[in-house]
Write a protein that holds these residues in place. Structure first.
Motif, PDB file in Angstrom:
ATOM      1  N   TYR A 165       0.836  -1.199   0.000  1.00 24.83           N
ATOM      2  CA  TYR A 165       0.000   0.000   0.000  1.00 24.83           C
ATOM      3  C   TYR A 165       0.866   1.242   0.000  1.00 24.83           C
ATOM      4  CZ  TYR A 165      -2.566   3.990   1.767  1.00 24.83           C
ATOM      5  OH  TYR A 165      -3.067   5.251   1.914  1.00 24.83           O
ATOM      6  N   TYR A 166       0.559   2.157  -0.912  1.00 25.69           N
ATOM      7  CA  TYR A 166       1.124   3.499  -0.873  1.00 25.69           C
ATOM      8  C   TYR A 166       0.254   4.402  -1.730  1.00 25.69           C
ATOM      9  CZ  TYR A 166       4.297   7.432  -0.808  1.00 25.69           C
ATOM     10  OH  TYR A 166       4.847   8.687  -0.614  1.00 25.69           O
TER      11      TYR A 166
ATOM     12  N   ARG B 292       8.545   2.598  -6.610  1.00 26.24           N
ATOM     13  CA  ARG B 292       9.407   1.823  -7.508  1.00 26.24           C
ATOM     14  C   ARG B 292      10.623   1.233  -6.794  1.00 26.24           C
ATOM     15  NH1 ARG B 292       8.983   1.959 -12.777  1.00 26.24           N
ATOM     16  NH2 ARG B 292       7.943   4.003 -12.679  1.00 26.24           N
ATOM     17  N   PRO B 293      11.425   2.018  -6.031  1.00 32.06           N
ATOM     18  CA  PRO B 293      12.582   1.404  -5.357  1.00 32.06           C
ATOM     19  C   PRO B 293      12.176   0.370  -4.298  1.00 32.06           C
ATOM     20  CG  PRO B 293      12.297   3.711  -4.696  1.00 32.06           C
ATOM     21  CD  PRO B 293      11.396   3.485  -5.854  1.00 32.06           C
ATOM     22  N   VAL B 294      11.011   0.548  -3.678  1.00 33.16           N
ATOM     23  CA  VAL B 294      10.527  -0.442  -2.718  1.00 33.16           C
ATOM     24  C   VAL B 294      10.257  -1.762  -3.431  1.00 33.16           C
ATOM     25  CG1 VAL B 294       8.696  -1.004  -1.071  1.00 33.16           C
ATOM     26  CG2 VAL B 294       9.515   1.357  -1.279  1.00 33.16           C
ATOM     27  N   PHE B 295       9.571  -1.683  -4.559  1.00 34.36           N
ATOM     28  CA  PHE B 295       9.268  -2.888  -5.322  1.00 34.36           C
ATOM     29  C   PHE B 295      10.550  -3.562  -5.809  1.00 34.36           C
ATOM     30  CE2 PHE B 295       8.737  -4.955  -9.431  1.00 34.36           C
ATOM     31  CZ  PHE B 295       7.789  -5.911  -9.111  1.00 34.36           C
TER      32      PHE B 295
ATOM     33  N   LEU C 148       9.708   2.289   2.440  1.00 37.90           N
ATOM     34  CA  LEU C 148       9.356   3.700   2.398  1.00 37.90           C
ATOM     35  C   LEU C 148      10.024   4.407   3.576  1.00 37.90           C
ATOM     36  CD1 LEU C 148       5.524   3.239   1.788  1.00 37.90           C
ATOM     37  CD2 LEU C 148       7.177   4.017   0.075  1.00 37.90           C
ATOM     38  N   THR C 149      10.111   5.721   3.510  1.00 34.75           N
ATOM     39  CA  THR C 149      10.586   6.453   4.677  1.00 34.75           C
ATOM     40  C   THR C 149       9.472   6.497   5.728  1.00 34.75           C
ATOM     41  OG1 THR C 149       9.816   8.621   3.927  1.00 34.75           O
ATOM     42  CG2 THR C 149      12.002   7.906   3.170  1.00 34.75           C
TER      43      THR C 149
ATOM     44  N   ALA D 198       8.322   9.077   7.095  1.00 36.37           N
ATOM     45  CA  ALA D 198       7.416  10.178   6.737  1.00 36.37           C
ATOM     46  C   ALA D 198       6.456   9.761   5.628  1.00 36.37           C
ATOM     47  CB  ALA D 198       8.230  11.402   6.310  1.00 36.37           C
ATOM     48  N   GLN D 199       6.955   9.087   4.598  1.00 34.29           N
ATOM     49  CA  GLN D 199       6.087   8.602   3.520  1.00 34.29           C
ATOM     50  C   GLN D 199       5.023   7.652   4.058  1.00 34.29           C
ATOM     51  OE1 GLN D 199       9.230   6.987   1.030  1.00 34.29           O
ATOM     52  NE2 GLN D 199       8.753   8.450  -0.602  1.00 34.29           N
ATOM     53  N   HIS D 200       5.455   6.748   4.922  1.00 37.02           N
ATOM     54  CA  HIS D 200       4.539   5.764   5.486  1.00 37.02           C
ATOM     55  C   HIS D 200       3.432   6.447   6.279  1.00 37.02           C
ATOM     56  CE1 HIS D 200       3.088   2.151   7.439  1.00 37.02           C
ATOM     57  NE2 HIS D 200       3.401   2.620   8.629  1.00 37.02           N
ATOM     58  N   ARG D 201       3.809   7.353   7.158  1.00 32.01           N
ATOM     59  CA  ARG D 201       2.810   8.016   7.988  1.00 32.01           C
ATOM     60  C   ARG D 201       1.853   8.834   7.132  1.00 32.01           C
ATOM     61  NH1 ARG D 201       2.332   9.583  13.614  1.00 32.01           N
ATOM     62  NH2 ARG D 201       0.585  11.026  13.713  1.00 32.01           N
ATOM     63  N   GLU D 202       2.376   9.602   6.185  1.00 32.45           N
ATOM     64  CA  GLU D 202       1.520  10.424   5.334  1.00 32.45           C
ATOM     65  C   GLU D 202       0.534   9.566   4.554  1.00 32.45           C
ATOM     66  OE1 GLU D 202       4.283  12.572   2.955  1.00 32.45           O
ATOM     67  OE2 GLU D 202       4.963  13.862   4.621  1.00 32.45           O
ATOM     68  N   SER D 203       1.003   8.416   4.082  1.00 34.88           N
ATOM     69  CA  SER D 203       0.132   7.542   3.304  1.00 34.88           C
ATOM     70  C   SER D 203      -0.949   6.908   4.178  1.00 34.88           C
ATOM     71  CB  SER D 203       0.966   6.460   2.619  1.00 34.88           C
ATOM     72  OG  SER D 203       0.169   5.656   1.779  1.00 34.88           O
TER      73      SER D 203
END
Length: 345
Positions: A232-233, A246-249, A310-311, A313-318
């Motif tokens: 999820y993102y 993309r880099p996570v995948f 993810l970072t 911050a990215q995780h929390r925002e998502s």
């Protein structure tokens, strides 16, 4: 619809183990803060996971939280002594104020089977037999029982008494009809893994569950199904989500190949399109959940509880975006399952 955040506690980098567990606790607190309905901890007994003791981790989470329901995802009953498993989870049920739910399954992986001396030939029988005994222990004060894989019991009293009697037990379903049939036989809910492949094999198993549910004489309207997601993102613009993921995948792709696995999805675009992953704008996420709901009829959905590349911050925002713009729509459109309320002192 209800929403869970779930972790298998992957530990594939050089983060100290103590810190890695702290991250799990922080994400459980975040899930409760944001309004998720449940938090799940998987059980694995091989690399790269450190989730071998869900009762311990969930007990710590129970002490830090007050509302969120606590799930196992899954309890590998084919590997465990059901008496010992009952003792652990009955204790946790009391410590959590009745917030515990179990998702059971046979578990995966040859290393796990070797560790516990379980074979491919007997794993399903072990799972079924262990659940039969576990279920009786949870419901009865004294149990007399004989099986194949552990010593018999005669008028056995096993303590402590659980707080919830009975407790809701989900059956994890990934690839086999055995788990599906076991869930239907006992009138228990089903939780589709729905992670590794496109939707078709999972939808087929859900259909089989509903067929067997009716075969065993249960009310079709009472069947309850949950389903996982492969990732999820979400961001306001769909292309931003694809680019960030993309880099996570690609890191996940490299890990699969290192483990000797053949990837099912070979690009992030293919992953976002054909897998259960929810990657894109809020509108795209809502649309995909609806499309899966047409096949599954599920009323519970899980997301990954942790950044997973993810970072923070990215995780929390998502996750905040999910609860702000996605969850309210899905809660309105898709009915809730029966949902116990926590008993909090």
């Amino acid at each position: 619809m209800k929403f869970l955040a779930i972790t298998l506690i992957v530990h594939a980098d050089q983060t100290p183990t103590r810190q890695r567990f702290r991250q799990v606790l922080d994400n459980a607190l975040l899930a409760e803060e944001l309004g998720f309905d449940g938090f799940g901890v998987g059980e694995r007994h091989e690399r790269p996971f450190i989730s071998s003791s869900p009762p311990v981790v969930l007990s710590h989470i129970a002490a830090l939280t007050s509302r969120i329901r606590l799930f196992t995802a899954v309890t590998t009953l084919s590997l465990l002594d059901p008496v010992r498993a009952y003792e652990d989870y009955a204790t946790l049920d009391n410590l959590s104020g009745g917030r515990l739910e179990l998702i059971i399954g046979k578990g995966n992986g040859s290393a796990q089977r070797q560790l516990f001396h379980v074979t491919e030939d007997d794993q399903w029988d072990r799972n079924s037999e262990s659940y039969e005994l576990f279920r009786r222990l949870w419901r009865e004060d004294k149990v007399t029982w004989t099986g194949r894989f552990r010593p018999s019991l005669v008028e056995a009293e096993v303590w402590p008494e659980p707080l919830q009697r009975p407790i809701r037990v989900w059956h994890g379903s990934a690839t086999s009809r055995e788990s599906v049939d076991l869930a239907a036989r006992y009138g228990d809910p089903l939780f589709s893994a729905n992670v590794t492949n496109p939707i078709e094999p999972y939808a087929e198993l859900v259909r089989y569950y509903r067929e067997r549910w009716e075969f065993y004489g249960h009310d079709p309207a009472a069947a309850v199904v949950g389903a996982g997601t492969a990732g999820y993102y979400a961001t306001p613009k769909s292309q931003d989500a694809i680019d960030a993921y993309r880099p996570v995948f690609e890191a996940g792709l490299a890990l699969q190949r290192k483990m000797g696995l053949t990837p099912v999805f070979t690009s992030v675009e293919d992953f976002a399109d054909r897998s259960s992953a929810l990657i894109g704008s809020p509108e795209q996420v809502i649309d995909k959940v609806h499309r899966y709901h047409e096949q599954f009829g599920h009323t519970v959905l899980h997301l990954h509880a942790e950044p997973g590349g993810l970072t923070d911050a990215q995780h929390r925002e998502s996750m905040e975006l999910f609860q702000r713009e996605i969850a309210p729509v899905l809660r309105k459109d898709i009915p809730d399952p029966p949902w116990p309320s926590a008993e909090v002192d």
